[in-house]
Design a protein around this motif. Structure first.
Motif, mmCIF file in Angstrom:
data_model
loop_
_atom_site.group_PDB
_atom_site.id
_atom_site.type_symbol
_atom_site.label_atom_id
_atom_site.label_comp_id
_atom_site.label_asym_id
_atom_site.label_seq_id
_atom_site.Cartn_x
_atom_site.Cartn_y
_atom_site.Cartn_z
ATOM 1 N N ILE A 1 0.860 -1.187 0.000
ATOM 2 C CA ILE A 1 0.000 0.000 0.000
ATOM 3 C C ILE A 1 0.893 1.233 0.000
ATOM 4 C CG2 ILE A 1 -1.782 1.267 1.273
ATOM 5 C CD1 ILE A 1 -2.551 -1.451 2.563
ATOM 6 N N ARG A 2 0.649 2.135 -0.939
ATOM 7 C CA ARG A 2 1.498 3.319 -1.064
ATOM 8 C C ARG A 2 0.653 4.592 -1.088
ATOM 9 N NH1 ARG A 2 5.232 1.152 -6.118
ATOM 10 N NH2 ARG A 2 6.059 -0.737 -5.096
ATOM 11 N N ASP B 1 -5.593 8.300 5.471
ATOM 12 C CA ASP B 1 -4.896 9.552 5.179
ATOM 13 C C ASP B 1 -3.408 9.303 4.925
ATOM 14 O OD1 ASP B 1 -4.159 12.174 4.920
ATOM 15 O OD2 ASP B 1 -4.540 12.737 7.004
ATOM 16 N N GLY B 2 -3.089 8.951 3.681
ATOM 17 C CA GLY B 2 -1.680 8.809 3.308
ATOM 18 C C GLY B 2 -0.993 7.591 3.894
ATOM 19 N N VAL B 3 -1.674 6.459 3.894
ATOM 20 C CA VAL B 3 -1.112 5.239 4.489
ATOM 21 C C VAL B 3 -0.200 4.521 3.505
ATOM 22 C CG1 VAL B 3 -1.692 2.891 5.264
ATOM 23 C CG2 VAL B 3 -2.941 4.855 6.175
ATOM 24 N N SER B 4 0.984 4.168 3.983
ATOM 25 C CA SER B 4 1.897 3.281 3.262
ATOM 26 C C SER B 4 2.205 2.106 4.180
ATOM 27 C CB SER B 4 3.189 4.004 2.873
ATOM 28 O OG SER B 4 2.924 5.028 1.929
ATOM 29 N N LEU B 5 2.031 0.895 3.648
ATOM 30 C CA LEU B 5 2.123 -0.282 4.508
ATOM 31 C C LEU B 5 2.419 -1.514 3.655
ATOM 32 C CD1 LEU B 5 1.610 -1.380 7.446
ATOM 33 C CD2 LEU B 5 -0.757 -1.765 6.730
ATOM 34 N N GLY C 1 -9.921 4.086 10.897
ATOM 35 C CA GLY C 1 -9.687 3.784 9.481
ATOM 36 C C GLY C 1 -9.288 2.352 9.201
ATOM 37 N N LYS C 2 -9.247 1.516 10.239
ATOM 38 C CA LYS C 2 -8.740 0.154 10.032
ATOM 39 C C LYS C 2 -9.658 -0.697 9.155
ATOM 40 C CE LYS C 2 -10.469 -1.401 14.568
ATOM 41 N NZ LYS C 2 -11.274 -0.184 14.791
ATOM 42 N N SER C 3 -10.981 -0.601 9.343
ATOM 43 C CA SER C 3 -11.898 -1.385 8.516
ATOM 44 C C SER C 3 -11.940 -0.865 7.080
ATOM 45 C CB SER C 3 -13.305 -1.374 9.126
ATOM 46 O OG SER C 3 -13.329 -2.132 10.322
ATOM 47 N N THR C 4 -11.823 0.436 6.917
ATOM 48 C CA THR C 4 -11.741 1.005 5.571
ATOM 49 C C THR C 4 -10.500 0.494 4.863
ATOM 50 O OG1 THR C 4 -12.911 3.019 6.254
ATOM 51 C CG2 THR C 4 -11.561 3.159 4.271
ATOM 52 N N LEU C 5 -9.393 0.441 5.582
ATOM 53 C CA LEU C 5 -8.156 -0.089 5.009
ATOM 54 C C LEU C 5 -8.338 -1.540 4.573
ATOM 55 C CD1 LEU C 5 -5.149 0.506 4.463
ATOM 56 C CD2 LEU C 5 -4.668 -0.385 6.750
ATOM 57 N N ALA C 6 -9.023 -2.337 5.396
ATOM 58 C CA ALA C 6 -9.266 -3.746 5.053
ATOM 59 C C ALA C 6 -10.056 -3.862 3.756
ATOM 60 C CB ALA C 6 -10.014 -4.432 6.192
ATOM 61 N N LYS C 7 -11.076 -3.047 3.598
ATOM 62 C CA LYS C 7 -11.901 -3.103 2.386
ATOM 63 C C LYS C 7 -11.119 -2.661 1.152
ATOM 64 C CE LYS C 7 -16.390 -2.527 4.705
ATOM 65 N NZ LYS C 7 -15.922 -2.574 6.106
ATOM 66 N N PRO D 1 -8.952 3.271 -4.071
ATOM 67 C CA PRO D 1 -8.247 4.461 -3.580
ATOM 68 C C PRO D 1 -8.769 5.752 -4.202
ATOM 69 C CG PRO D 1 -6.694 2.733 -4.227
ATOM 70 C CD PRO D 1 -8.047 2.305 -4.717
ATOM 71 N N GLY D 2 -8.845 6.799 -3.352
ATOM 72 C CA GLY D 2 -9.071 8.135 -3.895
ATOM 73 C C GLY D 2 -7.798 8.620 -4.553
ATOM 74 N N SER D 3 -6.685 8.325 -3.910
ATOM 75 C CA SER D 3 -5.357 8.515 -4.481
ATOM 76 C C SER D 3 -4.429 7.501 -3.832
ATOM 77 C CB SER D 3 -4.857 9.949 -4.261
ATOM 78 O OG SER D 3 -4.700 10.219 -2.875
ATOM 79 N N GLY D 4 -3.245 7.367 -4.405
ATOM 80 C CA GLY D 4 -2.360 6.305 -3.953
ATOM 81 C C GLY D 4 -2.708 4.998 -4.640
ATOM 82 N N VAL D 5 -2.097 3.917 -4.166
ATOM 83 C CA VAL D 5 -2.280 2.633 -4.840
ATOM 84 C C VAL D 5 -2.216 1.497 -3.835
ATOM 85 C CG1 VAL D 5 0.186 2.363 -5.330
ATOM 86 C CG2 VAL D 5 -1.482 1.243 -6.819
ATOM 87 N N VAL D 6 -2.979 0.433 -4.135
ATOM 88 C CA VAL D 6 -2.932 -0.808 -3.352
ATOM 89 C C VAL D 6 -2.631 -1.944 -4.325
ATOM 90 C CG1 VAL D 6 -4.190 -2.408 -1.859
ATOM 91 C CG2 VAL D 6 -4.625 0.052 -1.684
ATOM 92 N N TYR D 7 -1.564 -2.680 -4.059
ATOM 93 C CA TYR D 7 -1.205 -3.843 -4.864
ATOM 94 C C TYR D 7 -1.472 -5.110 -4.062
ATOM 95 C CZ TYR D 7 1.340 -0.699 -8.026
ATOM 96 O OH TYR D 7 1.665 0.297 -8.917
ATOM 97 N N VAL D 8 -2.169 -6.055 -4.672
ATOM 98 C CA VAL D 8 -2.404 -7.369 -4.076
ATOM 99 C C VAL D 8 -1.694 -8.394 -4.944
ATOM 100 C CG1 VAL D 8 -4.142 -9.098 -3.472
ATOM 101 C CG2 VAL D 8 -4.632 -6.668 -3.106
ATOM 102 N N ASP D 9 -0.617 -8.942 -4.425
ATOM 103 C CA ASP D 9 0.222 -9.869 -5.185
ATOM 104 C C ASP D 9 0.598 -9.268 -6.545
ATOM 105 O OD1 ASP D 9 1.694 -12.155 -5.375
ATOM 106 O OD2 ASP D 9 0.035 -13.465 -5.943
ATOM 107 N N GLY D 10 0.947 -8.000 -6.525
ATOM 108 C CA GLY D 10 1.374 -7.292 -7.724
ATOM 109 C C GLY D 10 0.261 -6.717 -8.565
ATOM 110 N N MET D 11 -1.011 -6.983 -8.206
ATOM 111 C CA MET D 11 -2.151 -6.493 -8.991
ATOM 112 C C MET D 11 -2.705 -5.210 -8.395
ATOM 113 S SD MET D 11 -4.128 -10.135 -9.688
ATOM 114 C CE MET D 11 -4.016 -10.665 -7.970
ATOM 115 N N ASP D 12 -2.908 -4.215 -9.236
ATOM 116 C CA ASP D 12 -3.451 -2.922 -8.824
ATOM 117 C C ASP D 12 -4.957 -3.061 -8.601
ATOM 118 O OD1 ASP D 12 -4.296 -0.293 -8.534
ATOM 119 O OD2 ASP D 12 -3.057 0.469 -10.183
ATOM 120 N N THR D 13 -5.432 -2.760 -7.387
ATOM 121 C CA THR D 13 -6.861 -2.930 -7.101
ATOM 122 C C THR D 13 -7.739 -1.981 -7.911
ATOM 123 O OG1 THR D 13 -6.776 -1.383 -5.219
ATOM 124 C CG2 THR D 13 -6.406 -3.730 -4.743
ATOM 125 N N ALA D 14 -7.150 -0.926 -8.467
ATOM 126 C CA ALA D 14 -7.932 0.001 -9.287
ATOM 127 C C ALA D 14 -8.172 -0.522 -10.703
ATOM 128 C CB ALA D 14 -7.232 1.362 -9.346
#
Length: 279
Positions: A7-8, A27-31, A48-54, A62-75
């Motif tokens: 998560i970036r 708010d600007g989570v990188s993990l 924000g923990k449950s929102t992060l899980a979803k 994402p409104g902005s930023g990116v989430v990768y799941v095993d290299g796949m962009d959730t967007a």
């Protein structure tokens, strides 16, 4: 060990209409979530923990930023089903996740929607129910089960889809202590079998059993580290209106009485073992 979730700079806001003031839930989570690990995410209500899980399961984008799941962009909408097969999700209320009138039919629902062959579905259903100790209840109606049993069936339904990662959003919040224990045993066993676990929880004793703990506060990552590193900062946690595990609280009191309890003890079993050997 590489990371299965990356998560970036993730930002997600609710209520972005013309007459609504946007609420920034994340708010600007990188993990990073290590592959095969057990990560617990804790925080008070509204952190924000449950929102992060979803966001990990692509239920929210994402409104902005990116989430990768095993290299796949959730967007990437073309990858949605593959992402959800990789990162399955278990919710707080199992009644919201059970869809059939018979336990084994409920567990088969996910694989059927993936187009799996009937013979393979049968094998997956039987194996998944055995893994959560619910095979003997496979012909029952879910409404006849206890809360803990229902949650185990919900977990079996996710396991039957063979995800590499399971995200559990407060799965024990509605259960009694016995039911919580049942579910946590299953979660730990799945992790031992190689499934990556992301556990959203209010219960510090559950977080203490993880490899890694992440503290969310006001949409941001406030702390991350091993349970020993996190729970040694008890005063900082209390300042965020969070508790500490019972073992940590008791160890603090014992130290004030002169008992030299090691700081790395954060679980009740470890504290009991130490005290039994202490002279």
């Amino acid at each position: 060990m590489n990371d299965i979730i990356e998560i970036r700079d993730l930002v997600l806001e609710y209520g972005q209409g013309e007459e609504e003031e946007a609420i920034r839930a994340v708010d600007g989570v990188s993990l990073s979530i290590p592959r095969g690990g057990f990560t617990a995410i804790i925080g008070r209500n509204g952190s924000g923990k449950s929102t992060l899980a979803k966001c990990i399961n692509a239920l929210l984008l994402p409104g902005s930023g990116v989430v990768y799941v095993d290299g796949m962009d959730t967007a990437d909408g073309d990858l949605l089903w593959e992402i959800r097969q990789t990162a399955g999700m278990v919710f707080q209320n199992p009644d919201n996740q059970l869809v059939s009138s018979i336990v084994e039919d409920d567990v088969a629902f996910g694989p059927e929607n993936l187009g799996i062959e009937p013979e393979e579905i049968r094998r997956r259903v039987d194996r998944s129910l055995r893994e959560v100790n619910m095979y003997e209840e496979r012909k029952k109606a879910p409404h006849l089960l206890s809360g803990g049993q229902k949650q185990r069936v919900a977990i079996a339904g996710v396991v039957a889809m063979r995800p590499s990662c399971i995200v559990l959003d407060e799965p024990t919040a509605m259960l009694d202590p016995y039911g919580r224990g049942e579910v946590m045993e299953i979660v730990e066993q799945l992790n031992k079998e190689g499934v990556t676990i992301v556990l959203i929880t209010h219960f510090m004793e559950e977080a203490a059993r993880a490899d890694k703990v992440v503290i969310m506060d006001r949409g941001r990552v406030a702390m991350e580290g091993t349970p020993e590193e996190i729970f040694s900062r008890a005063e900082e946690l209390r300042a965020m209106d969070l508790d500490v595990p019972f073992a940590v609280e008791l160890a603090e009191r014992l130290r004030r009485q002169g008992v030299p309890v090691p700081g790395e003890i954060v679980e009740t079993e470890a504290l009991v073992e130490y005290l039994c050997q202490y002279k």
